[in-house]
Design a protein around this motif. Structure first.
Motif, PDB file in Angstrom:
ATOM      1  N   SER A 239     -25.612 -30.339  37.585  1.00 19.77           N
ATOM      2  CA  SER A 239     -25.240 -30.729  35.530  1.00 19.77           C
ATOM      3  C   SER A 239     -26.706 -30.668  34.791  1.00 19.77           C
ATOM      4  O   SER A 239     -26.540 -30.086  33.734  1.00 19.77           O
ATOM      5  N   LEU A 240     -27.651 -30.712  35.422  1.00 19.73           N
ATOM      6  CA  LEU A 240     -28.784 -31.329  33.895  1.00 19.73           C
ATOM      7  C   LEU A 240     -29.570 -29.779  34.092  1.00 19.73           C
ATOM      8  O   LEU A 240     -29.456 -29.476  32.904  1.00 19.73           O
ATOM      9  N   ASN A 241     -28.778 -28.734  35.014  1.00 25.69           N
ATOM     10  CA  ASN A 241     -29.435 -27.979  34.936  1.00 25.69           C
ATOM     11  C   ASN A 241     -29.228 -27.011  33.294  1.00 25.69           C
ATOM     12  O   ASN A 241     -29.791 -26.251  33.012  1.00 25.69           O
ATOM     13  N   GLN A 242     -28.015 -27.031  34.134  1.00 25.26           N
ATOM     14  CA  GLN A 242     -26.945 -26.139  33.076  1.00 25.26           C
ATOM     15  C   GLN A 242     -26.813 -26.492  31.313  1.00 25.26           C
ATOM     16  O   GLN A 242     -26.765 -25.799  30.955  1.00 25.26           O
ATOM     17  N   VAL A 243     -26.517 -27.816  31.122  1.00 22.84           N
ATOM     18  CA  VAL A 243     -26.525 -29.169  29.657  1.00 22.84           C
ATOM     19  C   VAL A 243     -28.393 -27.887  28.847  1.00 22.84           C
ATOM     20  O   VAL A 243     -28.180 -27.964  28.010  1.00 22.84           O
ATOM     21  N   ARG A 244     -29.402 -28.421  30.147  1.00 25.32           N
ATOM     22  CA  ARG A 244     -30.604 -27.763  29.577  1.00 25.32           C
ATOM     23  C   ARG A 244     -30.609 -26.130  29.110  1.00 25.32           C
ATOM     24  O   ARG A 244     -31.180 -26.127  27.813  1.00 25.32           O
ATOM     25  N   GLU A 245     -29.840 -25.585  29.336  1.00 24.65           N
ATOM     26  CA  GLU A 245     -29.616 -23.708  29.202  1.00 24.65           C
ATOM     27  C   GLU A 245     -28.887 -23.989  27.958  1.00 24.65           C
ATOM     28  O   GLU A 245     -29.626 -23.303  27.143  1.00 24.65           O
ATOM     29  N   CYS A 246     -28.036 -24.732  27.744  1.00 23.25           N
ATOM     30  CA  CYS A 246     -27.386 -25.077  26.657  1.00 23.25           C
ATOM     31  C   CYS A 246     -28.210 -25.289  25.547  1.00 23.25           C
ATOM     32  O   CYS A 246     -28.535 -24.709  24.056  1.00 23.25           O
ATOM     33  N   LEU A 247     -29.374 -26.327  26.002  1.00 23.67           N
ATOM     34  CA  LEU A 247     -30.633 -27.026  24.282  1.00 23.67           C
ATOM     35  C   LEU A 247     -31.752 -26.017  24.334  1.00 23.67           C
ATOM     36  O   LEU A 247     -31.698 -26.256  23.845  1.00 23.67           O
ATOM     37  N   LYS A 248     -31.568 -25.096  25.321  1.00 19.99           N
ATOM     38  CA  LYS A 248     -32.454 -23.821  25.429  1.00 19.99           C
ATOM     39  C   LYS A 248     -31.845 -22.829  24.129  1.00 19.99           C
ATOM     40  O   LYS A 248     -32.623 -22.366  23.016  1.00 19.99           O
TER      41      LYS A 248
END
Length: 501
Positions: A239-248
């Protein structure tokens, strides 16, 4: 004076003209390319493409396009490299430019139509296939692809209609064929993912959203949805990995950042708790999991996981009754969890409730008959149950299974004084006291000897002849076969003075 100004201006203009000529010559020398050089880049591009060296081939085709921006073939060939690299979006502008330069270039139109079809753009794909058929009426591939474009458009309409009607299962069935025709269409995958979510199948939704997130240039919504799905499933790291992609894509995205803070906090707490367990700091780990339940009280997975680990920690620090309560709460949330059943069984063993320990291990074995730890635990619990029906040295001394040596000796001294045979007058009472005293001494001997105690804790009575190979004797015998209350072969009225070590 006026004449001097004119001469000066004329000199400046002459210098600027000369500079322009020089710069023009330099630019031609650096950026320009002769037909020979362009052909060299094209040839190198072909060879590298054939060798699978796509990045190097692309570099040469870039040079060829820069050298001759009017050559439709260079655009077409560069598009071919983009396609080989899986970059269909980059290939489309080159194919469009090739068609603009040469409208009757059928190969480019067919290729563009195929890409548009795979992207789910049935209407524009149809125009390209029709354009090919207008110039080549017998073109078999164009005819087949035109038919697929017609089918795709019809299926898309059917899928949206079924979805509007709330028939999500039917929508999924239709979209199966839609995605088969247009695998690069993010909209169809996102629509099907939504249907899977409605039908309670988040795993399949994730399978559709994962590629869909990459099919759009800025698909923050898909990354956020992926993050939330993984979060609901208890997969906080993913979940953390995916939301980081959003913030990128946008570090100021409010929804993504708010969710990121929540996941980050929870993830940190859970990772910290597991590290504490590895360090055998069980009380601190239990406290940390209490915080986890406060951080995320609404998602059942995290409540269940926290209670499971608290149960485990309480067993480890031998807070047995609290452990049973915590394990029971965890078991209600996750009835088939082997770890919970194992830990509660161990808590029951600590409480000397062996029947319930056996029941928990048997229930766990029903879920996984091949689990070696469960099989061994059941065997031990059954031995302890059998043993408890004979002599339980802990019960004899009235101490818990976690009692230390000092506590055991203290209990032994008290009971030995109480049940010393010299304290009793009648023969019947004296005989009963002898038996009690022997049991007390046996209990002290076993529980103060680390090796014998370990055997007893594993369900084996080290003083039971049935448990010893080649041993003889009888239950209730004095340790090592010596009974101070018997002389020769019979009883006698002997009086002994004991020191209680």
């Amino acid at each position: 004076m006026e004449s001097g100004r004119r001469k000066g201006l004329s000199g400046v203009l002459s210098s600027l003209s000369l500079l322009c000529v020089v710069l023009d010559l330099q630019i031609d020398g650096v950026l320009g390319a002769t037909p020979v050089e362009i052909e060299h880049h094209l040839e190198m591009g072909r060879k590298l493409l054939a060798a699978g060296q796509l990045a190097e081939a692309l570099s040469h085709y870039h040079s060829a396009v820069d050298g001759d921006s009017k050559n439709y073939l260079t655009y077409y060939k560069r598009a071919a490299v983009f396609l080989a690299m899986g970059k269909s979006k980059s290939a489309l502008p080159d194919l469009t430019r090739a068609i603009q330069l040469k409208p009757d270039f059928l190969a480019a139109r067919l290729q563009r139509g195929n890409i548009l079809l795979k992207q789910g753009n049935a209407q524009e794909a149809r125009e390209d296939f029709k354009a090919v058929l207008q110039r080549s009426t017998e073109h078999q591939e164009a005819r087949e692809q035109l038919s697929r474009a017609d089918e795709l458009e019809e299926l898309q309409e059917m899928a949206h209609h079924a979805h509007h009607q709330g028939d999500y299962a039917k929508t999924i069935d239709i979209l199966e064929r839609v995605i088969e025709i247009s695998p690069w269409d993010p909209e169809s995958r996102e629509l099907r993912a939504g249907c899977f979510i409605r039908l309670g199948d988040p795993r399949k939704a994730i399978q559709d959203l994962t590629p869909a997130a990459k099919l759009r240039t800025d698909n923050r919504a898909a990354y956020l949805k992926l993050s939330k799905l993984h979060y609901q499933l208890g997969e906080h790291q993913e979940s953390l990995n995916q939301v980081r992609e959003c913030l990128k894509l946008d570090q100021d995205d409010k929804e993504c950042f708010a969710h990121y803070k929540q996941v980050k906090k929870l993830s940190k707490q859970m990772d910290s708790a597991e590290e504490l367990i590895l360090e055998q700091r069980f009380q601190e780990a239990a406290d940390k999991y209490e915080l986890v339940m406060k951080t995320e009280p609404t998602v059942q997975f995290y409540t269940s996981k926290a209670k499971e680990r608290i149960c485990h920690c309480l067993v480890q620090i031998k807070r047995s009754r609290e452990a049973v309560d915590a394990c029971t709460e965890a078991h209600q949330l996750d009835p088939q969890n082997l770890h919970i059943l194992r830990d509660r069984a161990e808590a029951y063993i600590q409480l000397q409730d062996y029947e319930k320990a056996v029941e928990d291990y048997q229930e766990a074995r029903e879920f996984d008959n091949e689990n070696q730890e469960i099989r061994e635990g059941l065997d031990r619990a059954q031995k302890l149950l059998k043993q408890s029906r004979k002599r339980d040295y802990y019960k004899i001394l009235g101490v818990g299974r976690n009692a230390n040596k000092q506590e055991i000796i203290k209990a032994y001294r008290k009971l030995a004084q109480q049940w010393h045979p010299d304290n009793f007058q009648s023969e019947t009472d004296k005989k009963e006291a002898e038996k009690k005293f022997i049991d007390i001494a046996s209990a002290k001997e076993v529980l103060t000897d680390p090796e014998m105690r370990q055997k007893f804790d594993a369900g084996e009575d080290p003083l039971d002849p049935e448990s010893q190979q080649g041993g003889g004797g009888r239950e209730g015998a004095w340790p090592f076969g010596f009974n101070p209350f018997e002389s020769g072969g019979g009883g006698g009225n002997y009086h002994f003075k004991f020191t209680y070590n």
